[in-house]
Design a protein around this motif. Structure first.
Motif, mmCIF file in Angstrom:
data_model
loop_
_atom_site.group_PDB
_atom_site.id
_atom_site.type_symbol
_atom_site.label_atom_id
_atom_site.label_comp_id
_atom_site.label_asym_id
_atom_site.label_seq_id
_atom_site.Cartn_x
_atom_site.Cartn_y
_atom_site.Cartn_z
ATOM 1 N N GLU A 51 39.295 29.046 34.343
ATOM 2 C CA GLU A 51 38.321 28.893 35.428
ATOM 3 C C GLU A 51 38.860 29.480 36.732
ATOM 4 O OE1 GLU A 51 37.382 24.761 35.741
ATOM 5 O OE2 GLU A 51 36.127 24.755 33.954
ATOM 6 N N GLU A 52 39.555 30.599 36.647
ATOM 7 C CA GLU A 52 40.095 31.240 37.847
ATOM 8 C C GLU A 52 39.470 32.621 38.031
ATOM 9 O OE1 GLU A 52 42.296 30.156 40.194
ATOM 10 O OE2 GLU A 52 42.204 28.180 39.272
ATOM 11 N N MET A 53 39.248 32.977 39.271
ATOM 12 C CA MET A 53 38.683 34.286 39.573
ATOM 13 C C MET A 53 39.667 35.385 39.199
ATOM 14 S SD MET A 53 35.628 33.888 40.830
ATOM 15 C CE MET A 53 35.307 35.429 41.701
ATOM 16 N N PHE A 54 39.156 36.548 38.863
ATOM 17 C CA PHE A 54 39.987 37.725 38.617
ATOM 18 C C PHE A 54 39.938 38.605 39.858
ATOM 19 C CE2 PHE A 54 40.676 42.072 37.312
ATOM 20 C CZ PHE A 54 41.805 41.959 36.531
ATOM 21 N N PRO A 55 41.051 39.161 40.319
ATOM 22 C CA PRO A 55 42.402 38.938 39.769
ATOM 23 C C PRO A 55 42.995 37.616 40.258
ATOM 24 C CG PRO A 55 42.521 40.432 41.627
ATOM 25 C CD PRO A 55 41.057 40.128 41.416
ATOM 26 N N MET A 56 43.938 37.098 39.465
ATOM 27 C CA MET A 56 44.584 35.844 39.829
ATOM 28 C C MET A 56 45.457 36.058 41.066
ATOM 29 S SD MET A 56 43.196 34.956 37.112
ATOM 30 C CE MET A 56 43.169 34.603 35.365
#
Length: 199
Positions: A51-56
């Motif tokens: 559940e993390e946006m790309f890029p981290m």
């Protein structure tokens, strides 16, 4: 130079798992001068499906679980991944944990300890592909445990880990390779950090 830190990552979280037996065995038998070994059990981190946006963002993730995981991974110079073989690959929980962070893995070294009906060999090969993309250098020596010969009572509540003696020598060889690579790659990271400061 300060001690090297190696994380023993237990990659299964399912009920009735046996990976924690293998992780504890690795911790009890892995030894090298100037090296600290720590078991890191994915079950303790409760990572949701990615559940993390790309890029981290290195060390600056959106979720509390992601940040806790990232900070733990960043502590280590190398890793020993303990993985079962699920449907010819690694457990979904381990793949998710690998995907959750990026920069914290880079320019580190890793060894693979696997278990399964064929020693987890296919999981190990898949894991090598993922580690390569994350810029983790995996060492050659692979320790493989059979669920038929290295466990008793597999599939029951009374399962026990009873590894053959030969696996201790295999782990010793892996640790020797891993420590050499982890030490060299720490120097690579330190040089890159120095260059960034000077830029």
């Amino acid at each position: 130079m300060s001690d090297l830190n190696i994380g023993i990552i237990v990659g299964s979280t399912r009920p009735g798992r046996i990976g924690h037996f293998v992780g504890d065995w690795v911790k009890a038998n892995a030894a090298a001068p100037g090296v600290n070994f720590e078991v890191v059990d994915l079950h303790d981190y409760k990572l949701p499906l990615l559940e993390e946006m790309f890029p981290m963002g290195a060390g600056n993730y959106a979720g509390a679980a992601a940040n806790a995981w990232a900070h733990k991974i960043a502590e280590f110079d190398g890793y020993i991944f303990v993985t079962g073989e699920y449907n010819h690959s690694i457990p979904a929980a381990l793949k998710n944990a690998l995907d959750y962070v990026k920069f914290e893995w880079q320019n580190k070294a890793a060894g693979i300890v696997s278990y399964g009906s064929m020693g987890g060999v296919r999981a190990g090969e898949h894991l090598r592909q993922v580690l390569g993309e994350l810029s983790v250098a995996d060492v050659h020596q692979h320790v493989m445990f059979s669920i038929f010969t290295d466990f008793t009572g597999f599939g029951t509540a009374d399962v026990e880990f009873t590894p053959a003696e030969i696996h201790k020598a295999e782990l010793d060889a892996q640790v020797s390779e891993l420590v050499s690579w982890a030490g060299a790659l720490r120097q690579v990271r330190e040089l890159a950090a120095d260059e960034q400061v000077a830029a």
